[in-house]
Design a protein around this motif. Structure first.
Motif, PDB file in Angstrom:
ATOM      1  N   HIS A  97      -6.140  10.254  -1.314  1.00 42.21           N
ATOM      2  CA  HIS A  97      -7.224  11.170  -0.959  1.00 42.21           C
ATOM      3  C   HIS A  97      -7.729  11.865  -2.219  1.00 42.21           C
ATOM      4  N   LYS A  98      -9.046  12.072  -2.290  1.00 38.43           N
ATOM      5  CA  LYS A  98      -9.619  12.553  -3.548  1.00 38.43           C
ATOM      6  C   LYS A  98      -9.222  13.978  -3.881  1.00 38.43           C
ATOM      7  N   ASP A  99      -8.796  14.759  -2.914  1.00 38.74           N
ATOM      8  CA  ASP A  99      -8.430  16.143  -3.206  1.00 38.74           C
ATOM      9  C   ASP A  99      -6.968  16.306  -3.603  1.00 38.74           C
ATOM     10  N   THR A 100      -6.252  15.188  -3.643  1.00 34.96           N
ATOM     11  CA  THR A 100      -4.840  15.263  -4.009  1.00 34.96           C
ATOM     12  C   THR A 100      -4.689  15.731  -5.455  1.00 34.96           C
ATOM     13  N   TYR A 106       0.820  -1.213   0.000  1.00 28.89           N
ATOM     14  CA  TYR A 106       0.000   0.000   0.000  1.00 28.89           C
ATOM     15  C   TYR A 106       0.851   1.259   0.000  1.00 28.89           C
ATOM     16  N   ILE A 107       0.428   2.200  -0.792  1.00 27.35           N
ATOM     17  CA  ILE A 107       1.023   3.532  -0.747  1.00 27.35           C
ATOM     18  C   ILE A 107      -0.116   4.504  -0.463  1.00 27.35           C
ATOM     19  N   TYR A 108       0.041   5.280   0.588  1.00 24.86           N
ATOM     20  CA  TYR A 108      -1.004   6.240   0.958  1.00 24.86           C
ATOM     21  C   TYR A 108      -0.551   7.641   0.577  1.00 24.86           C
ATOM     22  N   ILE A 109      -1.448   8.388  -0.026  1.00 24.72           N
ATOM     23  CA  ILE A 109      -1.137   9.783  -0.327  1.00 24.72           C
ATOM     24  C   ILE A 109      -2.336  10.626   0.084  1.00 24.72           C
ATOM     25  N   GLY A 110      -2.064  11.682   0.820  1.00 23.84           N
ATOM     26  CA  GLY A 110      -3.150  12.557   1.233  1.00 23.84           C
ATOM     27  C   GLY A 110      -2.622  13.675   2.103  1.00 23.84           C
ATOM     28  N   PRO A 111      -3.490  14.605   2.447  1.00 30.80           N
ATOM     29  CA  PRO A 111      -3.063  15.692   3.332  1.00 30.80           C
ATOM     30  C   PRO A 111      -2.806  15.149   4.740  1.00 30.80           C
ATOM     31  N   PRO A 112      -1.737  15.622   5.402  1.00 28.32           N
ATOM     32  CA  PRO A 112      -1.398  15.101   6.726  1.00 28.32           C
ATOM     33  C   PRO A 112      -2.515  15.323   7.724  1.00 28.32           C
ATOM     34  N   ASN A 140      -2.021  15.782  11.026  1.00 27.01           N
ATOM     35  CA  ASN A 140      -1.593  16.887  11.888  1.00 27.01           C
ATOM     36  C   ASN A 140      -1.178  18.053  11.006  1.00 27.01           C
ATOM     37  N   GLN A 141      -2.163  18.883  10.623  1.00 29.87           N
ATOM     38  CA  GLN A 141      -1.851  19.919   9.652  1.00 29.87           C
ATOM     39  C   GLN A 141      -1.090  21.080  10.276  1.00 29.87           C
ATOM     40  N   ALA A 142      -1.205  21.245  11.572  1.00 25.09           N
ATOM     41  CA  ALA A 142      -0.471  22.321  12.218  1.00 25.09           C
ATOM     42  C   ALA A 142       1.024  22.077  12.123  1.00 25.09           C
ATOM     43  N   LEU A 143       1.394  20.800  12.111  1.00 27.14           N
ATOM     44  CA  LEU A 143       2.809  20.453  12.113  1.00 27.14           C
ATOM     45  C   LEU A 143       3.334  20.237  10.704  1.00 27.14           C
ATOM     46  N   TYR A 144       2.517  19.610   9.863  1.00 27.80           N
ATOM     47  CA  TYR A 144       3.046  19.176   8.568  1.00 27.80           C
ATOM     48  C   TYR A 144       2.446  19.919   7.378  1.00 27.80           C
ATOM     49  N   GLY A 145       1.550  20.853   7.612  1.00 25.21           N
ATOM     50  CA  GLY A 145       0.989  21.611   6.505  1.00 25.21           C
ATOM     51  C   GLY A 145      -0.152  20.878   5.836  1.00 25.21           C
ATOM     52  N   THR A 146      -0.662  21.470   4.772  1.00 26.32           N
ATOM     53  CA  THR A 146      -1.843  20.901   4.126  1.00 26.32           C
ATOM     54  C   THR A 146      -1.508  20.207   2.820  1.00 26.32           C
ATOM     55  N   GLU A 147      -0.287  20.364   2.340  1.00 24.29           N
ATOM     56  CA  GLU A 147       0.093  19.746   1.071  1.00 24.29           C
ATOM     57  C   GLU A 147       0.082  18.230   1.212  1.00 24.29           C
ATOM     58  N   SER A 148      -0.400  17.533   0.182  1.00 27.09           N
ATOM     59  CA  SER A 148      -0.491  16.067   0.226  1.00 27.09           C
ATOM     60  C   SER A 148       0.884  15.444   0.413  1.00 27.09           C
ATOM     61  N   ARG A 149       0.921  14.469   1.305  1.00 29.46           N
ATOM     62  CA  ARG A 149       2.188  13.778   1.563  1.00 29.46           C
ATOM     63  C   ARG A 149       2.029  12.311   1.235  1.00 29.46           C
ATOM     64  N   ILE A 150       3.167  11.683   0.993  1.00 30.17           N
ATOM     65  CA  ILE A 150       3.174  10.247   0.722  1.00 30.17           C
ATOM     66  C   ILE A 150       3.470   9.525   2.026  1.00 30.17           C
ATOM     67  N   GLN A 151       2.743   8.475   2.305  1.00 30.17           N
ATOM     68  CA  GLN A 151       3.044   7.660   3.472  1.00 30.17           C
ATOM     69  C   GLN A 151       3.375   6.239   3.045  1.00 30.17           C
ATOM     70  N   LEU A 152       4.567   5.814   3.424  1.00 28.87           N
ATOM     71  CA  LEU A 152       4.981   4.434   3.189  1.00 28.87           C
ATOM     72  C   LEU A 152       5.166   3.790   4.549  1.00 28.87           C
ATOM     73  N   ASN A 153       4.638   2.577   4.704  1.00 34.24           N
ATOM     74  CA  ASN A 153       4.646   1.925   6.011  1.00 34.24           C
ATOM     75  C   ASN A 153       4.065   2.853   7.053  1.00 34.24           C
TER      76      ASN A 153
END
Lengths: 190, 157
Positions: B121-124, B65-71, B73-86
């Motif tokens: 995430h659909k808004d990515t 699985y590869i997850y992509i979406g806005p973090p 914790n947006q206060a810490l990591y912002g709103t831009e979509s990030r990739i999550q591996l593991n």
């Protein structure tokens, strides 16, 4: 003399265990992952080398404002499926406004015409993923309807009822040819 | 009188239900052990798009699985979509290594049947998705699956 402690009635133990069991059954989600399966093309060194005749290509562009351009005309997601289906259906005799057709045969299906059409899908870096999936879905629907019609025509039944061999034959006869262009900025996105 | 006196008046003896809880507990434990809990905790928001022409992923053990979406914790990591591996955020350049590790973990015979499920995430924006797809191509992980929910999207225009 001390009185013996009265025995605790364990008759309702089963009910308690049942409650626990039902709780676990309800809360654990057996989430079945499903989605649109696609095959990525192997990387090519020189993307310019692949040339396809212009009449065989249907161009679908999505820009960063999530607007569609279908064959150079502003398109709409609601009509995309019908346009794609009309384009990909084999037209015989040869019609210059549709893709080329070639005769093919299969021992299960018999003789049929195969379209050489390709749908070229291009999107911008700013396109939303939601629209992209919707477009992919509409194109997949077009292909599935063509397959469904072929199955109805040749086997007289729906795709879902076909045996594995027949389904494979149908899939061979109607390949899902969606080509995704090498990424580039077509304007508007970052 | 007769030696074998039938006790007709007694009726059938009550079935003992004292072992019923044990049976139920066994069932309970069976379910608790076999149902899989989600092994990665999501660090990105996940709202999948809808589609109708979907296929089920057949072999779960061959899916990575590869997850992509806005973090989250947006206060810490912002709103831009990030990739999550593991279990952690990653960059696009980490994808080939991830694919290689996933491939290592599978049987040699199954390696070319591996599928990468993209949970996005659909808004990515497609930019990051395209980057990931290019990396997957380079890493020759060709089978992908865009995870979607089943259902028809309402077309607004």
């Amino acid at each position: 003399m001390r009185r013996a402690a009265p025995e605790i009635n364990a008759g309702s133990m089963a009910d308690i265990a049942f409650l626990l069991l039902i709780f676990f059954l309800v809360t654990t989600t057996m989430d079945v992952d499903s989605g649109i399966t696609r095959r990525l093309p192997p990387p090519v060194d020189n993307p310019e080398s692949v040339k396809i005749k212009e009449r065989n290509v249907m161009n679908v562009l999505i820009n960063s404002k999530n607007m569609l351009l279908v064959n150079g005309m502003p398109g709409d997601i609601n009509t995309l499926k019908d346009i794609a289906k009309d384009f990909m259906l084999p037209h015989y005799p040869d019609n210059p406004s549709y893709p080329e057709v070639e005769e093919a045969s299969n021992h299960l299906i018999g003789n049929y015409y195969a379209s050489k059409g390709v749908i070229s899908l291009k999107n911008d870096r700013g396109t939303s993923y939601d629209i992209y999936i919707q477009v992919q879905n509409e194109l997949a629907r077009a292909f599935n309807e063509i397959k469904e019609e072929l199955a109805m025509d040749r086997f007289g039944t729906k795709l879902a009822n076909l045996s594995k061999e027949k389904l494979e034959a149908i899939n061979d006869a109607v390949p899902v040819r969606i080509s995704e262009a090498e990424p580039e900025n077509i304007g508007g996105g970052n | 009188m007769s030696k074998f006196k039938s006790s007709k008046t007694k009726g059938t003896p009550a079935i003992s239900t004292s072992s019923l809880p044990d049976i139920i507990f066994m069932l309970l434990f069976f379910f608790m052990v076999t149902t899989q809990m989600r092994e990665t905790s999501l660090r990105v928001k996940m709202k999948l798009p809808m589609a109708t022409e979907i296929q089920k992923l057949e072999k779960k053990s061959l899916v990575s699985y590869i997850y992509i979406g806005p973090p989250i914790n947006q206060a810490l990591y912002g709103t831009e979509s990030r990739i999550q591996l593991n279990d952690q955020y990653a960059r696009v350049s980490d994808v080939p290594e991830f694919v290689a590790t996933e491939r290592e973990a599978r049987n040699e015979a199954d390696r070319n049947l591996m599928t990468t499920a993209l949970k996005i995430h659909k808004d990515t924006k497609m930019g990051v998705v395209t980057d990931v797809k290019q990396e997957l191509r380079k890493a020759s992980a060709f089978r992908i699956n865009y995870s979607t929910l089943k259902g028809a999207e309402k077309h607004s225009n």
